[in-house]
Design an enzyme around this catalytic site. Structure first.
Site, PDB file in Angstrom:
ATOM      1  N   LYS A 136      24.289  64.157  18.341  1.00  0.00           N
ATOM      2  CA  LYS A 136      24.093  65.233  19.303  1.00  0.00           C
ATOM      3  C   LYS A 136      22.601  65.463  19.571  1.00  0.00           C
ATOM      4  O   LYS A 136      22.195  65.737  20.702  1.00  0.00           O
ATOM      5  CB  LYS A 136      24.734  66.524  18.791  1.00  0.00           C
ATOM      6  CG  LYS A 136      24.565  67.733  19.733  1.00  0.00           C
ATOM      7  CD  LYS A 136      25.223  67.491  21.088  1.00  0.00           C
ATOM      8  CE  LYS A 136      24.985  68.654  22.068  1.00  0.00           C
ATOM      9  NZ  LYS A 136      25.731  69.865  21.722  1.00  0.00           N
TER      10      LYS A 136
ATOM     11  N   LYS B 182      15.377  75.739  21.176  1.00  0.00           N
ATOM     12  CA  LYS B 182      15.963  75.496  19.847  1.00  0.00           C
ATOM     13  C   LYS B 182      16.182  74.002  19.592  1.00  0.00           C
ATOM     14  O   LYS B 182      15.733  73.450  18.579  1.00  0.00           O
ATOM     15  CB  LYS B 182      17.302  76.227  19.730  1.00  0.00           C
ATOM     16  CG  LYS B 182      18.114  75.862  18.477  1.00  0.00           C
ATOM     17  CD  LYS B 182      19.431  76.594  18.433  1.00  0.00           C
ATOM     18  CE  LYS B 182      20.438  76.145  19.458  1.00  0.00           C
ATOM     19  NZ  LYS B 182      21.064  74.811  19.113  1.00  0.00           N
TER      20      LYS B 182
ATOM     21  N   THR C 197      25.091  73.006  17.534  1.00  0.00           N
ATOM     22  CA  THR C 197      24.044  71.983  17.455  1.00  0.00           C
ATOM     23  C   THR C 197      23.079  72.378  16.346  1.00  0.00           C
ATOM     24  O   THR C 197      22.545  73.488  16.349  1.00  0.00           O
ATOM     25  CB  THR C 197      23.306  71.882  18.790  1.00  0.00           C
ATOM     26  OG1 THR C 197      24.246  71.549  19.820  1.00  0.00           O
ATOM     27  CG2 THR C 197      22.222  70.817  18.732  1.00  0.00           C
TER      28      THR C 197
END
Length: 305
Positions: A178, A246, A102
């Site tokens: 995503k 993150k 990701t």
């Protein structure tokens, strides 16, 4: 499938719970699988499953037609691909690099341009699904790239995926999809944690709350999936708090660049940051509920773990 042919060789870089499950799915499908990881124990587990261990991405990628990268973020992806001992040193012309981390879409675009300039292919293919689905070969891939990249990667993707979404012809589009998923996932985990701890604060039987909510309009996939961790007092990491520190951080960066407000994602990020700051960053992301509990003095099941 003739596993002696180069076309049937797949390298998996990163053999954590997800990567090892993906490697095992590939082995079940008849591929000749090589792999590497910074943890030697993970490489040993691959060998025990019938794969071939390697000491570097370059060694793993030698003679592979597909290289699947299952690392955490853009920085690790860049190291795996272009760093010393990186896969780009040995990938054959026309081989495809499947990037499952990701990351910011701009990073994915950059990696795609750089690799394709060398005559190799790049598929931006972040995934959704946990370790169980990885081992079952039923992940969902949110992929974008050229027709040639999809064609080269398709046999391996079919072994690892229950569904492959083809989301565009350029790297970065899969990453963008995503990040929308991660925005929702992070907000939903924070909301589920808030709700179940608030229920405990009201003196409600939280197991009954779970039963009622999962049959009602307030349910979400994350509530249904994560709240049992709270009920069991089990914060063994399936997906850690730091993952959403993150990912929601990336969402904030993207939103700031686009001058687009994301206040719910921002609030969720603060809860994940606070949870990590309280020493639970490596624990399961349902630990946000523990933070709410500790702030409010609300007991949860087995919150000494």
């Amino acid at each position: 499938m003739n596993t002696s042919s180069a076309a049937a060789r797949v390298a998996v870089i990163g053999l954590g719970s997800m990567g090892l499950g993906m490697a095992r799915s590939l082995l079940k499908a008849g591929f000749d699988v090589s792999g590497c990881d910074v943890a030697q124990a993970a490489v040993t587990r691959l060998a025990e499953a019938g794969g071939r261990g390697a000491t570097s991405p370059a060694q793993a990628a030698q003679d592979a037609s597909v290289v699947v990268s299952v690392v955490v973020n853009a920085a690790q992806t860049e190291q795996v691909l272009f760093g010393p001992g990186g896969a780009a040193e040995t990938m054959a012309p026309g081989a495809v690099f499947v990037s499952s981390a990701t990351m910011d879409p701009e990073k994915a675009k950059d990696f795609g341009r750089r690799l394709e300039a060398t005559g190799r292919l790049y598929l931006d293919a972040p995934m959704s699904g946990g370790a169980v689905r990885a081992a079952e070969g039923s992940l969902v891939f949110l992929a974008s790239g050229s027709e040639a990249a999809f064609a080269k990667a398709r046999p391996a993707l079919d072994a690892m995926a229950g569904k492959v979404y083809e989301l565009g012809p350029e790297a970065g589009q899969g990453a963008a999809f995503k990040m929308i998923n991660q925005l929702l996932a992070g907000v939903h985990i924070a909301a589920a944690s808030e709700a179940i701890t608030f229920a405990a604060r009201q003196g409600l039987d939280i197991r009954k709350v779970y039963e009622v909510i999962t049959a009602s309009a307030g349910n979400s996939w994350m509530f249904e999936n994560r709240v049992p961790h709270v009920l069991d007092g089990d914060y063994t990491p399936r997906s850690s708090v730091e993952i959403f520190v993150k990912d929601l951080g990336i969402v904030q960066d993207m939103a700031r660049s686009a001058r687009f407000p994301v206040p719910l994602a921002a609030a969720a990020l603060q809860m994940f940051l606070a949870t990590a700051g309280a020493g639970m960053g490596a624990d399961d992301d349902a630990s946000v509920a523990r933070l709410y509990a500790r702030i409010s003095g609300t007991p949860l099941p087995d919150d000494e773990k």
